[in-house]
Motif scaffolding. Structure first.
Motif, PDB file in Angstrom:
ATOM      1  N   ASN A 199      35.883 -23.593  37.809  1.00 43.67           N
ATOM      2  CA  ASN A 199      35.759 -23.787  36.373  1.00 43.67           C
ATOM      3  C   ASN A 199      37.059 -23.458  35.630  1.00 43.67           C
ATOM      4  O   ASN A 199      37.569 -24.265  34.859  1.00 43.67           O
ATOM      5  CB  ASN A 199      34.607 -22.935  35.836  1.00 43.67           C
ATOM      6  N   CYS A 200      37.604 -22.270  35.861  1.00 47.22           N
ATOM      7  CA  CYS A 200      38.786 -21.832  35.107  1.00 47.22           C
ATOM      8  C   CYS A 200      40.062 -21.796  35.954  1.00 47.22           C
ATOM      9  O   CYS A 200      41.117 -21.421  35.458  1.00 47.22           O
ATOM     10  CB  CYS A 200      38.541 -20.457  34.491  1.00 47.22           C
ATOM     11  N   SER A 201      39.978 -22.129  37.231  1.00 45.53           N
ATOM     12  CA  SER A 201      41.115 -22.151  38.166  1.00 45.53           C
ATOM     13  C   SER A 201      41.765 -20.786  38.357  1.00 45.53           C
ATOM     14  O   SER A 201      42.942 -20.703  38.702  1.00 45.53           O
ATOM     15  CB  SER A 201      42.165 -23.163  37.719  1.00 45.53           C
ATOM     16  N   ALA A 202      41.021 -19.727  38.119  1.00 46.00           N
ATOM     17  CA  ALA A 202      41.537 -18.385  38.367  1.00 46.00           C
ATOM     18  C   ALA A 202      41.627 -18.163  39.875  1.00 46.00           C
ATOM     19  O   ALA A 202      40.743 -18.564  40.633  1.00 46.00           O
ATOM     20  CB  ALA A 202      40.633 -17.342  37.738  1.00 46.00           C
ATOM     21  N   ARG A 203      42.707 -17.522  40.301  1.00 44.85           N
ATOM     22  CA  ARG A 203      42.951 -17.286  41.724  1.00 44.85           C
ATOM     23  C   ARG A 203      42.996 -15.786  41.960  1.00 44.85           C
ATOM     24  O   ARG A 203      43.956 -15.112  41.585  1.00 44.85           O
ATOM     25  CB  ARG A 203      44.276 -17.934  42.105  1.00 44.85           C
ATOM     26  N   LEU A 204      41.937 -15.254  42.572  1.00 50.53           N
ATOM     27  CA  LEU A 204      41.814 -13.819  42.788  1.00 50.53           C
ATOM     28  C   LEU A 204      41.877 -13.507  44.275  1.00 50.53           C
ATOM     29  O   LEU A 204      41.289 -14.205  45.101  1.00 50.53           O
ATOM     30  CB  LEU A 204      40.499 -13.305  42.211  1.00 50.53           C
ATOM     31  N   LYS A 205      42.574 -12.433  44.614  1.00 49.17           N
ATOM     32  CA  LYS A 205      42.705 -12.015  46.003  1.00 49.17           C
ATOM     33  C   LYS A 205      41.402 -11.375  46.479  1.00 49.17           C
ATOM     34  O   LYS A 205      40.810 -10.550  45.781  1.00 49.17           O
ATOM     35  CB  LYS A 205      43.848 -11.026  46.113  1.00 49.17           C
ATOM     36  N   VAL A 206      40.944 -11.761  47.665  1.00 47.04           N
ATOM     37  CA  VAL A 206      39.718 -11.218  48.242  1.00 47.04           C
ATOM     38  C   VAL A 206      40.080  -9.976  49.041  1.00 47.04           C
ATOM     39  O   VAL A 206      40.973  -9.999  49.883  1.00 47.04           O
ATOM     40  CB  VAL A 206      39.024 -12.260  49.148  1.00 47.04           C
ATOM     41  N   LYS A 207      39.393  -8.877  48.777  1.00 47.83           N
ATOM     42  CA  LYS A 207      39.644  -7.624  49.482  1.00 47.83           C
ATOM     43  C   LYS A 207      38.859  -7.596  50.782  1.00 47.83           C
ATOM     44  O   LYS A 207      37.803  -8.222  50.897  1.00 47.83           O
ATOM     45  CB  LYS A 207      39.244  -6.443  48.609  1.00 47.83           C
ATOM     46  N   PRO A 208      39.338  -6.856  51.783  1.00 49.74           N
ATOM     47  CA  PRO A 208      38.604  -6.756  53.054  1.00 49.74           C
ATOM     48  C   PRO A 208      37.222  -6.146  52.912  1.00 49.74           C
ATOM     49  O   PRO A 208      36.379  -6.320  53.789  1.00 49.74           O
ATOM     50  CB  PRO A 208      39.495  -5.865  53.918  1.00 49.74           C
ATOM     51  N   THR A 209      36.938  -5.460  51.817  1.00 53.32           N
ATOM     52  CA  THR A 209      35.618  -4.854  51.621  1.00 53.32           C
ATOM     53  C   THR A 209      34.626  -5.821  50.983  1.00 53.32           C
ATOM     54  O   THR A 209      33.432  -5.498  50.915  1.00 53.32           O
ATOM     55  CB  THR A 209      35.744  -3.601  50.736  1.00 53.32           C
ATOM     56  N   ASP A 210      35.079  -6.987  50.500  1.00 55.63           N
ATOM     57  CA  ASP A 210      34.172  -7.967  49.906  1.00 55.63           C
ATOM     58  C   ASP A 210      33.259  -8.558  50.974  1.00 55.63           C
ATOM     59  O   ASP A 210      33.628  -8.670  52.145  1.00 55.63           O
ATOM     60  CB  ASP A 210      34.949  -9.100  49.227  1.00 55.63           C
ATOM     61  N   GLN A 211      32.064  -8.966  50.549  1.00 57.61           N
ATOM     62  CA  GLN A 211      31.076  -9.477  51.499  1.00 57.61           C
ATOM     63  C   GLN A 211      31.478 -10.825  52.090  1.00 57.61           C
ATOM     64  O   GLN A 211      31.094 -11.153  53.213  1.00 57.61           O
ATOM     65  CB  GLN A 211      29.715  -9.586  50.833  1.00 57.61           C
ATOM     66  N   ASP A 212      32.253 -11.622  51.369  1.00 53.68           N
ATOM     67  CA  ASP A 212      32.633 -12.941  51.859  1.00 53.68           C
ATOM     68  C   ASP A 212      33.881 -12.925  52.729  1.00 53.68           C
ATOM     69  O   ASP A 212      34.227 -13.936  53.316  1.00 53.68           O
ATOM     70  CB  ASP A 212      32.862 -13.894  50.681  1.00 53.68           C
ATOM     71  N   TYR A 213      34.555 -11.798  52.832  1.00 48.38           N
ATOM     72  CA  TYR A 213      35.786 -11.707  53.621  1.00 48.38           C
ATOM     73  C   TYR A 213      35.524 -12.034  55.093  1.00 48.38           C
ATOM     74  O   TYR A 213      36.238 -12.838  55.698  1.00 48.38           O
ATOM     75  CB  TYR A 213      36.382 -10.307  53.469  1.00 48.38           C
ATOM     76  N   ALA A 214      34.494 -11.428  55.666  1.00 45.56           N
ATOM     77  CA  ALA A 214      34.166 -11.669  57.076  1.00 45.56           C
ATOM     78  C   ALA A 214      33.708 -13.107  57.287  1.00 45.56           C
ATOM     79  O   ALA A 214      34.056 -13.739  58.287  1.00 45.56           O
ATOM     80  CB  ALA A 214      33.090 -10.701  57.542  1.00 45.56           C
ATOM     81  N   TRP A 215      32.949 -13.639  56.338  1.00 42.40           N
ATOM     82  CA  TRP A 215      32.469 -15.018  56.453  1.00 42.40           C
ATOM     83  C   TRP A 215      33.631 -16.009  56.455  1.00 42.40           C
ATOM     84  O   TRP A 215      33.653 -16.947  57.243  1.00 42.40           O
ATOM     85  CB  TRP A 215      31.497 -15.329  55.322  1.00 42.40           C
ATOM     86  N   VAL A 216      34.606 -15.807  55.576  1.00 48.72           N
ATOM     87  CA  VAL A 216      35.769 -16.704  55.525  1.00 48.72           C
ATOM     88  C   VAL A 216      36.590 -16.584  56.802  1.00 48.72           C
ATOM     89  O   VAL A 216      37.064 -17.585  57.335  1.00 48.72           O
ATOM     90  CB  VAL A 216      36.634 -16.411  54.274  1.00 48.72           C
ATOM     91  N   ASN A 217      36.745 -15.376  57.325  1.00 46.89           N
ATOM     92  CA  ASN A 217      37.485 -15.202  58.580  1.00 46.89           C
ATOM     93  C   ASN A 217      36.791 -15.878  59.750  1.00 46.89           C
ATOM     94  O   ASN A 217      37.446 -16.337  60.675  1.00 46.89           O
ATOM     95  CB  ASN A 217      37.701 -13.720  58.878  1.00 46.89           C
ATOM     96  N   GLU A 218      35.459 -15.936  59.736  1.00 45.10           N
ATOM     97  CA  GLU A 218      34.733 -16.651  60.783  1.00 45.10           C
ATOM     98  C   GLU A 218      34.839 -18.163  60.601  1.00 45.10           C
ATOM     99  O   GLU A 218      34.912 -18.911  61.562  1.00 45.10           O
ATOM    100  CB  GLU A 218      33.261 -16.241  60.786  1.00 45.10           C
ATOM    101  N   THR A 219      34.815 -18.608  59.342  1.00 41.41           N
ATOM    102  CA  THR A 219      34.892 -20.039  59.053  1.00 41.41           C
ATOM    103  C   THR A 219      36.273 -20.597  59.368  1.00 41.41           C
ATOM    104  O   THR A 219      36.393 -21.675  59.946  1.00 41.41           O
ATOM    105  CB  THR A 219      34.564 -20.302  57.567  1.00 41.41           C
ATOM    106  N   ILE A 220      37.315 -19.881  58.986  1.00 42.73           N
ATOM    107  CA  ILE A 220      38.690 -20.289  59.262  1.00 42.73           C
ATOM    108  C   ILE A 220      39.282 -19.226  60.192  1.00 42.73           C
ATOM    109  O   ILE A 220      39.886 -18.255  59.745  1.00 42.73           O
ATOM    110  CB  ILE A 220      39.509 -20.412  57.961  1.00 42.73           C
ATOM    111  N   PRO A 221      39.114 -19.388  61.499  1.00 45.03           N
ATOM    112  CA  PRO A 221      39.526 -18.331  62.430  1.00 45.03           C
ATOM    113  C   PRO A 221      41.041 -18.244  62.564  1.00 45.03           C
ATOM    114  O   PRO A 221      41.764 -19.206  62.335  1.00 45.03           O
ATOM    115  CB  PRO A 221      38.884 -18.766  63.747  1.00 45.03           C
ATOM    116  N   LYS A 222      41.496 -17.061  62.963  1.00 41.02           N
ATOM    117  CA  LYS A 222      42.905 -16.879  63.282  1.00 41.02           C
ATOM    118  C   LYS A 222      43.153 -17.522  64.637  1.00 41.02           C
ATOM    119  O   LYS A 222      42.366 -17.362  65.559  1.00 41.02           O
ATOM    120  CB  LYS A 222      43.247 -15.393  63.354  1.00 41.02           C
ATOM    121  N   ARG A 223      44.228 -18.259  64.737  1.00 39.46           N
ATOM    122  CA  ARG A 223      44.550 -18.872  66.024  1.00 39.46           C
ATOM    123  C   ARG A 223      46.054 -18.837  66.224  1.00 39.46           C
ATOM    124  O   ARG A 223      46.821 -18.762  65.267  1.00 39.46           O
ATOM    125  CB  ARG A 223      44.019 -20.282  66.110  1.00 39.46           C
TER     126      ARG A 223
END
Length: 110
Positions: A57-81
């Motif tokens: 909506n507003c194009s705000a870009r916020l950094k996700v902290k490792p303690t956020d609930q979606d951090y682990a989900w994003v790391n699983e979705t886009i794995p490190k390789r």
């Protein structure tokens, strides 16, 4: 030595969340960036991986902290390789060092 950043991948959230900037409940997009150190445009090694939440909506870009609930989900979705792009500079410098060593030894033996 310079630090460069690549966009590794993006994914859209599964549920609508309230934005911390505009307070609208929208589906956010997550962007994953990989930074790496380069010496004269030769990438040497990756340094850190950063995840950002982007409000649609507003194009705000916020950094996700490792303690956020979606951090682990994003790391699983886009794995490190392993990406050779970040290490080919080390291989090139090692080959150059070997050639210089061989040249130095041949000059010293003459």
């Amino acid at each position: 030595m310079n630090t460069y950043v690549d966009l590794v991948g993006t994914t859209e959230s599964l549920t609508a969340e309230p934005c911390k900037v505009c307070s609208e409940k929208v589906k956010c997009t997550y962007q994953v960036e990989q930074s790496y150190i380069a010496l004269l445009f030769l990438p040497l090694f990756p340094t850190k991986r950063t995840i950002y939440r982007v409000c649609s909506n507003c194009s705000a870009r916020l950094k996700v902290k490792p303690t956020d609930q979606d951090y682990a989900w994003v790391n699983e979705t886009i794995p490190k390789r392993f990406n050779f792009k970040y290490y080919w500079g080390i291989v090139a410098l090692a080959g150059l060092a070997f050639l210089l060593w061989r040249w130095y030894n041949s000059v010293m033996q003459s």
